[in-house]
Design an enzyme around this catalytic site. Structure first.
Site, PDB file in Angstrom:
ATOM      1  N   CYS A  99       1.009  -1.214   0.139  1.00 24.60           N
ATOM      2  CA  CYS A  99      -0.048  -0.135  -0.027  1.00 24.60           C
ATOM      3  C   CYS A  99       0.860   1.319   0.010  1.00 24.60           C
ATOM      4  O   CYS A  99       0.323   2.299  -0.208  1.00 24.60           O
ATOM      5  CB  CYS A  99      -0.914  -0.009   1.287  1.00 24.60           C
ATOM      6  SG  CYS A  99      -1.939  -1.594   1.274  1.00 24.60           S
ATOM      7  N   HIS A 392      -9.607   2.781  -1.441  1.00 22.32           N
ATOM      8  CA  HIS A 392      -8.054   2.684  -1.134  1.00 22.32           C
ATOM      9  C   HIS A 392      -7.503   1.563  -2.193  1.00 22.32           C
ATOM     10  O   HIS A 392      -7.545   0.245  -1.891  1.00 22.32           O
ATOM     11  CB  HIS A 392      -7.786   2.215   0.228  1.00 22.32           C
ATOM     12  CG  HIS A 392      -6.225   1.657   0.387  1.00 22.32           C
ATOM     13  ND1 HIS A 392      -5.350   2.170  -0.084  1.00 22.32           N
ATOM     14  CD2 HIS A 392      -5.904   0.523   1.206  1.00 22.32           C
ATOM     15  CE1 HIS A 392      -4.395   1.638   0.128  1.00 22.32           C
ATOM     16  NE2 HIS A 392      -4.497   0.519   0.990  1.00 22.32           N
ATOM     17  N   CYS A 427       0.682   3.327   5.811  1.00 27.54           N
ATOM     18  CA  CYS A 427       1.059   2.072   6.193  1.00 27.54           C
ATOM     19  C   CYS A 427       1.017   1.111   5.293  1.00 27.54           C
ATOM     20  O   CYS A 427       0.294   1.207   4.104  1.00 27.54           O
ATOM     21  CB  CYS A 427       0.268   1.641   7.425  1.00 27.54           C
ATOM     22  SG  CYS A 427      -1.524   1.658   7.126  1.00 27.54           S
TER      23      CYS A 427
END
Lengths: 441, 357
Positions: A99, A392, A427
């Site tokens: 990510c 996301h 993160c």
């Protein structure tokens, strides 16, 4: 030594963000379900090229990447460049850091500019949870590979002999950590429990995310940051009318097998999403030659990783380590920041990281600091919404945050008549995280 | 802490060492034991589920002890055969070893750092030795029924690394027959030795024959409650902090059977397991033990011991919660502990303790 470092710092040029573009993020299986990673990344780059008016330009580099990647996408970013309005003589490469992929592409392109290797480049990322690669089972894969190597009919038969009906079931990608077998949500549930993060706080973060994103859309903030794609003009996960009360009715989905209350719901966890983003980063000279206005400088970035496999630290807690190291290197504190962007993988990720920075014990024992890092002023946090509302698409998130933050910094610097600084924290799977500092120019 | 060679198990002096006529074949051994179960005592369901076994000609040459399972008590005093089976020329095949490691999620390591030879994973050595142990357990003069035996404990001394392809001799015997509150327990011991006689690996498995209670011949008889007391698997079970999860599919037993050769029907499918009195197919204890061992940070060049205690069986398919704790890393490694449990019912499956030798 100090002198050498200072000289090295002084000889570096500034890398500035001049424009950003993304396609609206869409919930997996929805509006972008039939778009490939390459389609979406190409659309994001083309939108950026059109907005910056650099069609036909040869850039120094384009860095991109995807977390869920087909094997045929080995040169994904280069293929996107070839399909874009950029000069085909623009080189490109792929990066993958889960990510944090988008953040790492921004860092890499900026560094190339800072040391003088290139004048301008695009950093970006894309992910499709809808058009995800489906792999054949391990048994079938090995049999097919053996079949390919086989020369005689007997060898070929032998290769297929060991196949079992179960081998024909394909292997779909999962969000499970390979070393622990726990999904990201289950890992975060452990961290949530460890830090005692409450359901209400998580729902509050989620509601604010939706409300802030909706408000930003309403005031036209995304007009020059988002290009419509496949009939979608806004992130379709966004719920402008989201409230803590509504979110509180959702059932928990993670941490149900742990002792204590399960608090993580579909509302305070990010959904699987499809989307792409791209950011144009240049030297100051190149920007002025091309009549582009820099929005913010990419000051510095820091990556961190933690030992989550042993359970010594939470999977998504690496930013809690990266940020203090980055601030220390830059001689800054949390209080010097005008904007703070903490990627909302889960609402509880944001809350656990902030709790860690407030904890004397954590900062002393884990970070070796005599004082806590400090408290994040919530009014500076994720002011234009973040991943809980926007969604996301893993590798696309870094580009989304960097472009929006650069624009917000520029606007605030102009309004307040003084430079503005922002901290970004993202993160990533594998116990990793990337922190970055942007400053208005 | 070093352990002297004396503490490695050795064949008791009054035992006769014999070489079995043929290399033990697990498939045949299970056919033997399974047929006895189907023909001798188990339900009609067993007979239906295991027609092949029942018809097996091996059923006609069954050990009397296996067939005679009608009663709950064995009347005569029990005694294990004073025989050790010795099988020479065993080697670990490279391709088999890779498969085994894949199935139990173990990473093959070099024999010594920088070596081009591969060290055999300790769990794979158990599989290499297992058929020899089974050949003793299924001897006609072995007094307990093998089918349905419960694997309670397993402890291994991994004295030195063995290279893939290296020739070894396996020596297996049974000893330490003792009563247990649920039946009778016996130890099956196997040592693996190099051609120069060095013991490189030794394993001791404790098996419980449920419901089998009888006078035990000799002086060695004792009760074995100690196996349940000195452990973390207490009642009620206090789950440690979870660090990992195993998602075990329904075919996990078949997969491990494929590499271990342990085709015990209780692991293969629902019907075959139910026929033998289980609720459904269960994972091999040694599969879970190997996965647990593979998850630890035991350094590849250090001699170590590992012992595992099994509690509730893992009913397949299963989601198993796991806690892996390493005490130190690399040269500072001082031991590891793995606990696996059922998170829904809060019931422990196993505890593995690894220590430097």
């Amino acid at each position: 030594m100090d002198n050498i470092q200072q000289n090295a710092q002084q000889s570096l040029r500034r890398a500035v963000v001049v424009a950003g573009n993304r396609i609206p993020f869409a919930r997996a299986g929805g509006a972008h379900a039939n778009a490939s990673n390459q389609d979406m990344l190409t659309a994001a780059i083309d939108g950026l090229v059109a907005r910056a008016g650099i069609s036909g330009e040869r850039l120094g580099a384009v860095a991109g990447g995807a977390v869920l990647k087909h094997s045929r996408d080995f040169n994904l970013t280069r293929e996107a460049v070839l399909g874009s309005a950029l000069d085909p003589a623009t080189p490109a490469f792929d990066i993958q850091m889960a990510c944090a992929t988008g953040m790492e592409t921004v860092s890499t392109i900026s560094n190339k500019i800072r040391v003088g290797q290139i004048e301008a480049g695009i950093a970006g990322g894309v992910d499709s949870a809808s058009d995800a690669p489906i792999a054949v089972s391990e048994g079938l894969r090995r049999a097919l590979l053996q079949l390919q190597r086989a020369k005689t009919p007997t060898q070929k038969l032998k290769a297929l002999k060991n196949l079992r009906p179960n081998d024909l079931v394909p292997a779909a990608p999962t969000t499970g950590e390979p070393r622990t077998g726990l999904s990201m949500g289950e890992h975060q549930a452990l961290t949530t429990q460890q830090w005692g993060v409450s359901r209400e706080d998580q729902d509050q973060i989620a509601a604010s995310s939706h409300q802030n994103l909706a408000a930003a859309y309403d005031r036209g903030f995304f007009d020059d940051l988002v290009t419509p794609f496949k009939g979608v003009s806004k992130d379709n996960n966004m719920r402008a009318d989201s409230t803590v009360e509504k979110l509180s009715t959702l059932n928990p989905v993670f941490g149900k097998k742990l002792s204590g209350e399960a608090t993580m719901t579909a509302g305070n966890s990010t959904p699987l999403t499809d989307g792409a983003s791209a950011v144009l980063i240049t030297s100051e000279d190149w920007a002025s030659e091309h009549h582009l206005t820099p929005m913010a400088e990419v000051v510095d970035s820091e990556a961190a990783a933690v030992d989550f496999v042993s359970g010594n630290e939470g999977l998504l807690m690496a930013p809690a380590y990266a940020v203090p190291r980055l601030l220390a290197r830059q001689g800054l504190t949390l209080q010097d920041m005008d904007l703070i962007e903490i990627h909302e993988a889960f609402a509880s990720t944001v809350l656990a990281i902030m709790a860690a920075w407030e904890s004397e014990e954590f900062c002393r024992d884990r970070l070796g600091l005599s004082e806590p890092v400090g408290t994040v002023d919530r009014s500076k946090l994720n002011v234009n919404g973040s991943s809980l509302a926007a969604g996301h698409p893993f590798a696309a998130t870094g580009g989304r945050i960097v472009a929006s933050t650069a624009k917000e910094l520029a606007a605030r610097a102009k309004a307040e008549g003084r430079p503005q600084t922002a901290l970004i924290s993202v993160c990533a799977a594998g116990g990793q995280g990337v922190a970055m500092i942007l400053r208005s120019v | 802490m070093t352990r002297s060679a004396e503490q490695l198990p050795t064949v008791p002096e009054n035992y006769e060492q014999v070489q079995p006529a043929a290399k033990p074949n697990l498939g045949l051994l299970y056919a033997t034991a399974g047929a006895s179960a189907a023909g001798g005592f188990a339900s009609d369901a067993a007979a239906r589920a295991l027609p092949a076994l029942r018809k097996s000609p091996l059923g006609k040459v069954l050990p009397a002890s296996l067939l005679n399972r009608g009663g709950d008590r064995l009347r005569a005093a029990l005694e294990v055969p004073k025989i050790a089976h010795v099988v020479e020329g065993l080697t670990v095949d490279a391709e088999w070893h890779e498969k085994f490691c894949r199935v139990v999620h173990a990473t093959p390591r070099p024999l010594v750092p920088g070596s081009s030879e591969t060290a055999v994973f300790s769990g794979a050595l158990h599989s290499l030795a297992f058929p020899v142990a089974m050949s003793v357990l299924t001897r006609q003069d072995f007094p307990l029924p093998v089918m349905g035996m419960v694997h309670l404990t397993n402890s291994v001394q991994h004295v030195m690394n063995v290279a893939v392809g290296e020739e070894l001799t396996a020596t297996a015997w049974t000893e330490n027959l003792r009563t247990h509150r649920a039946g009778t327990v016996v130890d099956a011991v196997v040592t693996l030795t190099r051609n120069d006689g060095t013991v490189v690996w030794a394993g001791r498995s404790g098996y419980l024959a449920k419901g089998q209670t009888a006078a035990i011949a000799g002086e060695g008889a004792r009760t074995s409650e100690e196996e349940w007391t000195d452990s973390s698997l207490t009642v009620p079970f206090n789950a440690p902090q979870q660090t990992a999860q195993w998602s075990l599919k329904a075919d996990t037993g078949r997969e491990y059977a494929g590499v271990s050769g342990d085709y015990n029907p209780i692991h293969l499918s629902g019907p075959s397991a139910k026929a033998l009195g289980m609720k459904g197919a269960i994972a091999h204890g040694m599969y879970t033990a190997s996965r647990a061992l593979a998850a630890t940070g035991v350094p590849s060049e250090v001699p170590f011991s590992w012992s595992v205690e099994f509690a509730a069986p893992v009913l397949l398919p299963a989601t198993v919660a796991v806690s892996v704790h390493d005490d130190g890393r690399r040269e500072h490694w001082n031991g590891s502990r793995v606990i696996a449990w059922n998170p829904k019912r809060n019931k422990p499956h196993l505890e593995l303790v690894v220590k430097p030798l």
